[in-house]
Design a protein around this motif. Structure first.
Motif, PDB file in Angstrom:
ATOM      1  N   GLN A  89      35.866  42.613  43.647  1.00 18.69           N
ATOM      2  CA  GLN A  89      35.001  42.820  42.484  1.00 18.69           C
ATOM      3  C   GLN A  89      35.844  42.661  41.217  1.00 18.69           C
ATOM      4  N   PHE A  90      35.227  42.044  40.209  1.00 18.95           N
ATOM      5  CA  PHE A  90      35.870  41.833  38.914  1.00 18.95           C
ATOM      6  C   PHE A  90      37.280  41.251  39.043  1.00 18.95           C
ATOM      7  N   GLY A  91      37.465  40.350  40.025  1.00 12.95           N
ATOM      8  CA  GLY A  91      38.720  39.645  40.135  1.00 12.95           C
ATOM      9  C   GLY A  91      39.792  40.319  40.951  1.00 12.95           C
ATOM     10  N   TRP A 203      41.246  33.133  51.475  1.00 16.00           N
ATOM     11  CA  TRP A 203      39.950  33.726  51.153  1.00 16.00           C
ATOM     12  C   TRP A 203      40.088  34.888  50.164  1.00 16.00           C
ATOM     13  N   GLU A 204      41.150  35.635  50.238  1.00 11.94           N
ATOM     14  CA  GLU A 204      41.348  36.682  49.236  1.00 11.94           C
ATOM     15  C   GLU A 204      41.424  36.077  47.836  1.00 11.94           C
ATOM     16  N   GLN A 205      42.145  34.952  47.697  1.00 10.50           N
ATOM     17  CA  GLN A 205      42.237  34.307  46.391  1.00 10.50           C
ATOM     18  C   GLN A 205      40.886  33.739  45.954  1.00 10.50           C
ATOM     19  N   ARG A 206      40.143  33.166  46.904  1.00 12.08           N
ATOM     20  CA  ARG A 206      38.823  32.635  46.562  1.00 12.08           C
ATOM     21  C   ARG A 206      37.896  33.749  46.068  1.00 12.08           C
ATOM     22  N   LEU A 207      37.918  34.882  46.731  1.00 15.75           N
ATOM     23  CA  LEU A 207      37.040  35.985  46.332  1.00 15.75           C
ATOM     24  C   LEU A 207      37.483  36.597  45.005  1.00 15.75           C
ATOM     25  N   ARG A 208      38.782  36.652  44.765  1.00 13.10           N
ATOM     26  CA  ARG A 208      39.262  37.116  43.455  1.00 13.10           C
ATOM     27  C   ARG A 208      38.694  36.224  42.351  1.00 13.10           C
ATOM     28  N   ASP A 209      38.838  34.917  42.539  1.00 12.52           N
ATOM     29  CA  ASP A 209      38.391  33.978  41.511  1.00 12.52           C
ATOM     30  C   ASP A 209      36.878  34.056  41.297  1.00 12.52           C
ATOM     31  N   LEU A 210      36.145  34.152  42.391  1.00 11.80           N
ATOM     32  CA  LEU A 210      34.692  34.193  42.281  1.00 11.80           C
ATOM     33  C   LEU A 210      34.218  35.476  41.612  1.00 11.80           C
ATOM     34  N   SER A 211      34.713  36.624  42.083  1.00 11.13           N
ATOM     35  CA  SER A 211      34.259  37.892  41.498  1.00 11.13           C
ATOM     36  C   SER A 211      34.704  38.022  40.049  1.00 11.13           C
ATOM     37  N   GLY A 212      35.824  37.388  39.694  1.00  6.96           N
ATOM     38  CA  GLY A 212      36.289  37.440  38.312  1.00  6.96           C
ATOM     39  C   GLY A 212      35.359  36.756  37.337  1.00  6.96           C
ATOM     40  N   LEU A 213      34.543  35.826  37.824  1.00  5.39           N
ATOM     41  CA  LEU A 213      33.597  35.147  36.939  1.00  5.39           C
ATOM     42  C   LEU A 213      32.577  36.111  36.330  1.00  5.39           C
TER      43      LEU A 213
END
Length: 588
Positions: A89-91, A203-213
């Protein structure tokens, strides 16, 4: 079988919000010895068969007074799988773990198929659930099953005594059907689920980037982007000779954002993406675009006007119509809802009669893995009673033909049609798999919209409603409550008859009674859409799908949602100015 297909609950048809798996796993170390996923455990199957036969030959025969009856049916179901769960969440990552689990359901039936310990309100007396050893240790597996079988036998004896007592004092039942159907045992050891392969760091990096949006949207006070991937093999053996091993493997990504209006009303948007493995989920650019769309929509929703109660024409998008049919129709066609003193039995006496417009048909086909390229959550090879999955034509040209049956018979339907489904720790009942709605009266989207406007004018309405997205709902099927339904739309527009632009509104829920709602379908479009979700009912939370075209109804009733009293966040989010300038790597 689908004893425990592990997915994020996400936006379910009957379960809201994000949740973990229903049964606990545990973190495992790479050095810990256990059979590799992707290999059928012959030791496990052999231990299950051996202990089952030993129990059937021994239980009930050792009593000095011969008062303890032998079971007439015994089955073992074991769910054996591994899971990767990551959330952000939130990056930032909020959860990342890998777990492995084995659980066994032991079912013991005493009496006879005509009447046993599961009769009436005592259905759960047949079931005992325990965790199993993670290693293929024959002795440990056998001892665990022995323990559960002894516990289950005592539970079944107690249940059978209560059934007999109840029968002495209660009035005659409306439906005197047997408690268990006779079916041909199936033997099928299918190839096991493949080994679970997830690039956790990627996948951890992908989810960081996505949730950071989501940081670009200061009024979105909560978000999560979660990945759940699992690989599981389900084993089933029974005293009738059934023996199956069936694979389940799924990857699901859920995106959720929440906001709150100034008047205290909470709103959320959620999207789910499902595939057989993580490599088949959408790429980062597609997911980033969806988050941007969700964020903008949430910002618009929080300032949209609250709609008034409404009774008039409406269009439900294909996705919305799929949820609508699942709740309004699907649950009422589940077999066990046709018997029992408490069930409302909405369609029990309507077999062979018209319950939908003649241009509509409904089937449930769990054999389908995909629909027009979209993965379906409700697919399975064998149900949770060892019956091979099959398509069931429920309604043909508007005429009701049959119900979704487990091995619990109802009047006029003595056999299973392979829809006995359950989550681990629950008794199987007739449940939906892939509910497919089809129509022979189709028009284009533009024509359907013009039909909505024409119908609104005819009824003297200033506008019709368009339901773009629906999150969930619930269906009341017991006779002690009104036979009603409620579904919660997420995105609703007023479509004005005078040509004004469509207006986004909020705070509406769809309510009504099933027979009235279903009779008012006027036409559909020609582009069915898929909704995947998790459905909760008496046999637990299971993955389901619904497929339907958009449909025009001549009359639909809405009421206001509960508004809430909590204020939006008083302080602005930290670094709000910096967030508005973020471009985010996720969309690159």
């Amino acid at each position: 079988m689908t004893r425990q297909r592990v997915v994020v609950a996400g936006v379910g048809l009957a379960v809201l919000g994000l949740a973990g798996v229903a049964l606990p796993g545990r973190v495992v170390r790479a050095a810990e010895a256990h059979p590799q996923a992707g290999q059928t455990s012959s030791i496990l199957v052999d231990a299950m068969e051996s202990e089952l036969h030993r129990a059937m030959n021994s239980l009930g025969s050792a009593s000095p007074t011969a008062q303890q009856p032998k079971p007439y049916f015994l089955s073992y179901s074991i769910a054996d799988g591994e899971q990767v769960s990551i959330a952000a969440q939130f990056g930032a990552i909020t959860n990342s773990n890998q777990s492995r689990r084995r659980f066994a359901d032991v079912q013991v039936r005493i009496g006879s198929p005509a009447e046993d310990n599961t009769h009436g309100d005592h259905r759960n007396s047949a079931l005992t659930t325990i965790p199993m050893p993670l290693t293929d240790d024959n002795n440990a597996i056998a001892r665990s099953l022995w323990f559960a079988t002894n516990r289950g036998y005592g539970k079944a004896l107690d249940g059978y005594l209560k059934v007999k007592t109840d029968q002495e004092v209660r009035a005659k039942e409306e439906d005197a059907s047997p408690d268990f159907s006779t079916e041909d045992p199936k033997v099928a050891l299918l190839p096991p689920a493949p080994a679970l392969k997830v690039d956790t760091a990627q996948w951890e990096q992908r989810l960081r980037d996505l949730s950071g949006l989501f940081k670009q949207y200061p009024d979105v006070f909560y978000n999560t982007v979660a990945l759940e991937a699992s690989s599981e093999t389900d084993y089933f053996v029974s005293s009738e000779g059934a023996k199956t091993a069936t694979p389940n493997h799924v990857a699901r990504l859920v995106i959720l954002g929440r906001t709150r209006a100034a008047d205290g009303m909470d709103m959320f948007r959620a999207e789910t993406f499902e595939a057989d493995e993580t490599g088949h989920l959408p790429d980062q650019k597609v997911l980033a675009a969806k988050i941007t769309e969700m964020g903008k929509n949430l910002e618009a929703l929080r300032v949209a006007p609250v709609t008034d109660p409404y009774n008039g024409p409406a269009i439900l998008s294909g996705r919305a119509a799929a949820v609508f049919f699942h709740e309004v129709l699907g649950h009422r066609l589940e077999g066990q809802r046709q018997r029992g003193d408490d069930e409302g039995q909405t369609f029990t006496k309507l077999m062979g009669k018209q319950i939908l417009p003649s241009f509509m048909s409904v089937s449930d086909d769990p054999t389908l893995e995909k629909f027009d390229g979209t993965w379906l959550s409700g697919h399975y090879d064998y149900d949770d009673e060892g019956q091979q999955a099959r398509r069931v034509d429920l309604i043909q040209n508007g005429i009701l033909k049959t119900f979704l049956m487990s091995r619990q018979p109802v009047a006029g339907f003595a056999h299973s049609n392979a829809h006995g489904r359950a989550e681990v720790g629950h008794m199987p009942t007739g449940r939906q798999g892939n509910l497919i709605v089809s129509s022979s009266k189709t028009v284009s989207d533009a024509e359907l919209r013009q039909m909505l406007i024409a119908e609104a004018k005819k009824q003297g309405k200033a506008y019709g409603l368009y339901f773009e997205d629906i999150s969930s709902g619930f269906a009341v099927t017991t006779r002690r409550s009104p036979q009603a339904f409620q579904v919660i739309p997420l995105v609703v527009y007023r479509v004005y008859v005078d040509g004004r632009p469509d207006e986004l509104v909020r705070g509406v829920s769809i309510v009504g009674t099933p027979q009235a709602a279903l009779a008012r379908i006027v036409a559909t479009d020609d582009k069915p859409e898929v909704f995947n979700g998790i459905c909760g009912a008496e046999s637990g939370s299971i993955p389901v799908s619904a497929v339907a075209p958009a449909m025009l109804v001549s009359e639909i009733e809405t009421q206001k949602q509960a508004q809430g009293t909590a204020r939006p966040p008083i302080l602005p989010p930290p670094n709000a100015d910096d967030a508005t300038n973020a471009t985010g790597k996720a969309g690159q």
